[in-house]
Write a protein that holds these residues in place. Structure first.
Motif, PDB file in Angstrom:
ATOM      1  N   ILE A 135       7.754  32.773  85.673  1.00 29.43           N
ATOM      2  CA  ILE A 135       6.883  31.603  85.799  1.00 29.43           C
ATOM      3  C   ILE A 135       7.463  30.435  85.018  1.00 29.43           C
ATOM      4  O   ILE A 135       8.020  30.611  83.927  1.00 29.43           O
ATOM      5  N   PHE A 136       7.405  29.258  85.635  1.00 33.34           N
ATOM      6  CA  PHE A 136       7.813  28.009  84.978  1.00 33.34           C
ATOM      7  C   PHE A 136       6.548  27.178  84.773  1.00 33.34           C
ATOM      8  O   PHE A 136       5.705  27.076  85.686  1.00 33.34           O
ATOM      9  N   LEU A 137       6.440  26.591  83.592  1.00 31.66           N
ATOM     10  CA  LEU A 137       5.222  25.815  83.304  1.00 31.66           C
ATOM     11  C   LEU A 137       5.564  24.497  82.642  1.00 31.66           C
ATOM     12  O   LEU A 137       6.349  24.459  81.681  1.00 31.66           O
ATOM     13  N   TYR A 138       5.027  23.419  83.178  1.00 32.56           N
ATOM     14  CA  TYR A 138       5.087  22.137  82.484  1.00 32.56           C
ATOM     15  C   TYR A 138       3.678  21.545  82.537  1.00 32.56           C
ATOM     16  O   TYR A 138       3.329  20.829  83.471  1.00 32.56           O
ATOM     17  N   PRO A 139       2.825  21.906  81.576  1.00 35.41           N
ATOM     18  CA  PRO A 139       1.409  21.487  81.621  1.00 35.41           C
ATOM     19  C   PRO A 139       1.230  20.047  81.157  1.00 35.41           C
ATOM     20  O   PRO A 139       2.170  19.439  80.634  1.00 35.41           O
ATOM     21  N   GLY A 141       1.356  15.687  82.548  1.00 33.50           N
ATOM     22  CA  GLY A 141       2.643  16.362  82.404  1.00 33.50           C
ATOM     23  C   GLY A 141       3.789  15.394  82.620  1.00 33.50           C
ATOM     24  O   GLY A 141       3.623  14.162  82.546  1.00 33.50           O
ATOM     25  N   LYS A 142       4.951  15.932  82.935  1.00 33.47           N
ATOM     26  CA  LYS A 142       6.155  15.098  83.043  1.00 33.47           C
ATOM     27  C   LYS A 142       6.680  15.026  84.474  1.00 33.47           C
ATOM     28  O   LYS A 142       7.287  14.040  84.878  1.00 33.47           O
ATOM     29  N   LEU A 143       6.494  16.081  85.251  1.00 29.89           N
ATOM     30  CA  LEU A 143       7.183  16.228  86.532  1.00 29.89           C
ATOM     31  C   LEU A 143       6.454  15.475  87.643  1.00 29.89           C
ATOM     32  O   LEU A 143       5.254  15.225  87.567  1.00 29.89           O
ATOM     33  N   ARG A 144       7.225  15.125  88.670  1.00 32.81           N
ATOM     34  CA  ARG A 144       6.734  14.250  89.731  1.00 32.81           C
ATOM     35  C   ARG A 144       6.234  15.082  90.916  1.00 32.81           C
ATOM     36  O   ARG A 144       6.904  16.026  91.343  1.00 32.81           O
ATOM     37  N   VAL A 153       8.943  27.537  79.448  1.00 31.40           N
ATOM     38  CA  VAL A 153       8.113  26.403  79.005  1.00 31.40           C
ATOM     39  C   VAL A 153       8.752  25.825  77.755  1.00 31.40           C
ATOM     40  O   VAL A 153       9.435  26.545  77.022  1.00 31.40           O
ATOM     41  N   ASN A 154       8.551  24.535  77.524  1.00 35.29           N
ATOM     42  CA  ASN A 154       9.121  23.914  76.332  1.00 35.29           C
ATOM     43  C   ASN A 154       8.167  24.100  75.157  1.00 35.29           C
ATOM     44  O   ASN A 154       7.197  23.332  75.008  1.00 35.29           O
ATOM     45  N   GLU A 155       8.399  25.114  74.368  1.00 32.07           N
ATOM     46  CA  GLU A 155       7.469  25.450  73.279  1.00 32.07           C
ATOM     47  C   GLU A 155       7.490  24.414  72.167  1.00 32.07           C
ATOM     48  O   GLU A 155       6.660  24.459  71.251  1.00 32.07           O
ATOM     49  N   ILE A 189      19.300  13.748  91.527  1.00 37.19           N
ATOM     50  CA  ILE A 189      19.828  14.646  90.487  1.00 37.19           C
ATOM     51  C   ILE A 189      18.698  14.908  89.507  1.00 37.19           C
ATOM     52  O   ILE A 189      18.225  14.002  88.831  1.00 37.19           O
ATOM     53  N   ASP A 190      18.232  16.166  89.486  1.00 41.82           N
ATOM     54  CA  ASP A 190      17.193  16.529  88.522  1.00 41.82           C
ATOM     55  C   ASP A 190      17.855  17.200  87.324  1.00 41.82           C
ATOM     56  O   ASP A 190      18.731  18.052  87.487  1.00 41.82           O
ATOM     57  N   GLY A 191      17.430  16.785  86.149  1.00 41.83           N
ATOM     58  CA  GLY A 191      17.993  17.392  84.943  1.00 41.83           C
ATOM     59  C   GLY A 191      19.234  16.663  84.465  1.00 41.83           C
ATOM     60  O   GLY A 191      20.091  17.232  83.801  1.00 41.83           O
ATOM     61  N   SER A 192      19.316  15.376  84.833  1.00 46.85           N
ATOM     62  CA  SER A 192      20.571  14.645  84.562  1.00 46.85           C
ATOM     63  C   SER A 192      20.877  14.552  83.067  1.00 46.85           C
ATOM     64  O   SER A 192      22.025  14.384  82.687  1.00 46.85           O
ATOM     65  N   SER A 193      19.867  14.748  82.226  1.00 49.32           N
ATOM     66  CA  SER A 193      20.151  14.695  80.775  1.00 49.32           C
ATOM     67  C   SER A 193      21.078  15.847  80.375  1.00 49.32           C
ATOM     68  O   SER A 193      21.634  15.869  79.298  1.00 49.32           O
ATOM     69  N   ASN A 194      21.246  16.810  81.293  1.00 48.78           N
ATOM     70  CA  ASN A 194      22.106  17.969  80.979  1.00 48.78           C
ATOM     71  C   ASN A 194      23.547  17.779  81.433  1.00 48.78           C
ATOM     72  O   ASN A 194      24.406  18.629  81.173  1.00 48.78           O
ATOM     73  N   ARG A 253      12.814  32.138  78.706  1.00 53.12           N
ATOM     74  CA  ARG A 253      14.077  31.535  79.174  1.00 53.12           C
ATOM     75  C   ARG A 253      13.766  30.088  79.557  1.00 53.12           C
ATOM     76  O   ARG A 253      12.934  29.853  80.432  1.00 53.12           O
ATOM     77  N   TYR A 254      14.376  29.127  78.885  1.00 52.61           N
ATOM     78  CA  TYR A 254      14.109  27.725  79.204  1.00 52.61           C
ATOM     79  C   TYR A 254      15.411  26.943  79.185  1.00 52.61           C
ATOM     80  O   TYR A 254      16.009  26.742  78.138  1.00 52.61           O
ATOM     81  N   ILE A 255      15.861  26.521  80.359  1.00 52.19           N
ATOM     82  CA  ILE A 255      17.141  25.809  80.467  1.00 52.19           C
ATOM     83  C   ILE A 255      16.940  24.315  80.270  1.00 52.19           C
ATOM     84  O   ILE A 255      17.829  23.593  79.839  1.00 52.19           O
ATOM     85  N   GLY A 256      15.703  23.865  80.595  1.00 51.72           N
ATOM     86  CA  GLY A 256      15.457  22.424  80.500  1.00 51.72           C
ATOM     87  C   GLY A 256      15.989  21.705  81.732  1.00 51.72           C
ATOM     88  O   GLY A 256      16.183  20.489  81.727  1.00 51.72           O
ATOM     89  N   SER A 257      16.225  22.463  82.790  1.00 50.84           N
ATOM     90  CA  SER A 257      16.629  21.909  84.077  1.00 50.84           C
ATOM     91  C   SER A 257      15.777  22.615  85.120  1.00 50.84           C
ATOM     92  O   SER A 257      15.960  23.806  85.391  1.00 50.84           O
ATOM     93  N   LEU A 258      14.825  21.875  85.694  1.00 48.22           N
ATOM     94  CA  LEU A 258      13.774  22.478  86.526  1.00 48.22           C
ATOM     95  C   LEU A 258      14.330  23.369  87.623  1.00 48.22           C
ATOM     96  O   LEU A 258      13.908  24.516  87.789  1.00 48.22           O
ATOM     97  N   VAL A 259      15.335  22.862  88.361  1.00 52.52           N
ATOM     98  CA  VAL A 259      15.854  23.634  89.496  1.00 52.52           C
ATOM     99  C   VAL A 259      16.508  24.922  89.011  1.00 52.52           C
ATOM    100  O   VAL A 259      16.346  25.987  89.613  1.00 52.52           O
ATOM    101  N   TYR A 270       8.353  14.191  94.971  1.00 52.82           N
ATOM    102  CA  TYR A 270       9.747  14.569  95.251  1.00 52.82           C
ATOM    103  C   TYR A 270      10.282  15.664  94.340  1.00 52.82           C
ATOM    104  O   TYR A 270      11.470  15.977  94.379  1.00 52.82           O
ATOM    105  N   GLU A 271       9.409  16.230  93.496  1.00 51.40           N
ATOM    106  CA  GLU A 271       9.844  17.401  92.710  1.00 51.40           C
ATOM    107  C   GLU A 271       8.913  18.588  92.976  1.00 51.40           C
ATOM    108  O   GLU A 271       9.304  19.591  93.552  1.00 51.40           O
ATOM    109  N   CYS A 272       7.629  18.442  92.575  1.00 52.00           N
ATOM    110  CA  CYS A 272       6.739  19.606  92.587  1.00 52.00           C
ATOM    111  C   CYS A 272       6.339  20.061  93.987  1.00 52.00           C
ATOM    112  O   CYS A 272       6.340  21.266  94.274  1.00 52.00           O
TER     113      CYS A 272
HETATM  114  P1  P6P Z   1      11.584  18.671  78.558  1.00 53.98           P
HETATM  115  C1  P6P Z   1      14.803  17.255  83.243  1.00 53.98           C
HETATM  116  O1  P6P Z   1      14.754  16.018  82.525  1.00 53.98           O
HETATM  117  C2  P6P Z   1      13.409  17.531  83.748  1.00 53.98           C
HETATM  118  O2  P6P Z   1      12.972  16.523  84.589  1.00 53.98           O
HETATM  119  C3  P6P Z   1      13.364  18.883  84.444  1.00 53.98           C
HETATM  120  O3  P6P Z   1      14.537  19.171  85.113  1.00 53.98           O
HETATM  121  C4  P6P Z   1      13.105  19.831  83.299  1.00 53.98           C
HETATM  122  O4  P6P Z   1      12.428  21.013  83.693  1.00 53.98           O
HETATM  123  C5  P6P Z   1      12.232  19.004  82.358  1.00 53.98           C
HETATM  124  O5  P6P Z   1      12.530  17.629  82.618  1.00 53.98           O
HETATM  125  C6  P6P Z   1      12.534  19.289  80.908  1.00 53.98           C
HETATM  126  O6  P6P Z   1      11.667  18.465  80.147  1.00 53.98           O
HETATM  127  O7  P6P Z   1      10.442  17.760  78.128  1.00 53.98           O
HETATM  128  O8  P6P Z   1      11.266  20.123  78.302  1.00 53.98           O
HETATM  129  O9  P6P Z   1      12.933  18.276  78.029  1.00 53.98           O
END
Ligand code: P6P
Length: 355
Positions: free
Chosen positions: A277-281, A289-292, A226-228, A134-139, A259-265, A295-297
């Motif tokens: 474009i989605f960016l997590y630098p 960065g944050k993403l794996r 992107v998370n500004e 489950i990606d984005g489980s904080s949501n 547009r930033y949902i905060g849920s990668l998928v 099993y993600e990228c």
């Molecule tokens: P941030 C969700 O926790 C996640 O792994 C991705 O689904 C999402 O794109 C990213 O982190 C959001 O991270 O730091 O912007 O809250």
């Protein structure tokens, strides 16, 4: 006799139902197998088992608000993220659906610290499954779309239980990849090396039905994700890129919107359909960065490239990166080809003439 494409209703001919043939995921997988004469059915069996796991996860996700599955366990995963109950359920469900089919020799998951072995009592297969259950489980508790991400490799070791070597393969060796978005509807998108196809779950029949055949990501989009909130942590080149996207062009138009949902998928799926474009630098506090990667990228990069898009860490193609650790992170720049290329030029300090 009605034309094949048109249903005759009381008021005359109905508009063809979207001209989309009725194709279940299972039948699509079987047809894919028939295109590979040497296929043993092993790969198809693996994908079918995965589809069952996803339906079981969907069932819990769709009623998460009604039962005690929202909320957190008292554990943290390898990433240090708090494990939500749904993460744990999904992780276990995938394991139980996949461990005995004889298709896999090993698994690796964001929610499990080490490798996930196939029990001795079960046969070992020739494939490897890496996944974020489950990606984005904080949501989850906010009812925002969440996702699952899967990568499937052929094993590199000869036989017996799979090893870390089988899991630490570069993304260009992926045999297949898939993601699921649990949103207003649940969509399974997968690629086995040819086109990228999306299937929408029809809960009334419990089948994934073909809804997005041969997805092609537009060459350029109008959306950046992107998370500004991290702006002050970014280096000068990346800030200049985001500033460029936010600026008006000479005609006073703003070519991009955020547009930033905060849920990668969820962010990625929107860009797959409409471009963007989605960016997590990386940044000052998290250089990778944050993403794996594993099993993600890499699985998402595989899908996006097969849909005509591009995915890099700003310098290197994601699929060319050789993993050294199951849980290693990577910066991710992914989406429409022209947008990712322009982002890379800025990140590499070549964008000054643009910005
Ligand atoms: P941030 C969700 O926790 C996640 O792994 C991705 O689904 C999402 O794109 C990213 O982190 C959001 O991270 O730091 O912007 O809250």
């Amino acid at each position: 006799m009605a034309d094949q494409g048109v249903l005759i209703g009381r008021e005359g001919a109905w508009h063809p139902a979207g001209r989309q043939r009725i194709m279940t995921l299972g039948r699509h997988i079987d047809e894919g197998e028939r295109e590979h004469p040497g296929a043993t059915g092993d790969f198809s069996g693996l994908l079918s088992d995965l589809a069952i796991a996803i339906k079981l996860i969907w069932r819990e996700v769709s009623k998460a608000g009604l039962i005690e599955i929202i909320g957190a366990t008292d554990c943290r995963n390898e990433s240090g993220d708090e494990i939500k109950k749904l993460d744990e359920f999904a992780n276990e469900t995938i394991y139980k659906a996949m461990d005995h089919g004889g298709h896999l020799c090993v698994m690796a998951s964001e929610e499990s610290q080490g490798l996930i072995s196939i029990p001795d009592r079960y046969p070992k297969g020739k494939y490897v499954l890496v996944y974020d259950p489950i990606d984005g489980s904080s949501n989850i508790d906010a009812n925002v779309s969440i996702g699952s991400i899967f990568g499937i490799y052929r094993r590199v070791t000869a036989s017996g239980p799979g090893t870390e070597e089988d899991c630490l393969q570069p993304g260009y060796r992926l045999a297949a990849a898939a993601y699921v978005i649990y949103g207003s509807s649940t969509i399974f998108v997968y690629c086995t090396g040819g086109g990228v196809h999306g299937f929408t779950l029809d809960p009334s029949v419990g089948e994934f039905l073909l809804s997005h055949e041969n997805i092609g990501i537009p060459k350029r989009g109008k959306t950046y994700s992107v998370n500004e909130g991290n702006y002050t942590r970014w280096n000068e080149h990346f800030r200049r890129y985001i500033d460029y996207l936010k600026a008006e062009d000479p005609s006073g138009e703003r070519p991009y919107t955020s547009r930033y949902i905060g849920s990668l998928v969820a962010d990625l799926h929107r860009n797959m359909l409409h471009g963007g474009i989605f960016l997590y630098p990386g940044d000052a506090t998290h250089p990778d960065g944050k993403l794996r990667l594993v099993y993600e990228c890499a699985p998402l990069a595989y899908i996006v490239e097969h849909a005509g898009g591009r995915a890099s860490d700003g310098r290197r193609r994601i699929l060319d990166i050789m993993p050294e650790d199951i849980h290693q992170r990577t910066p991710l720049i992914i989406g429409s080809e022209d947008d990712v290329t322009m982002a890379e030029e800025f990140i590499q300090g070549k964008g000054d003439s643009l910005g």
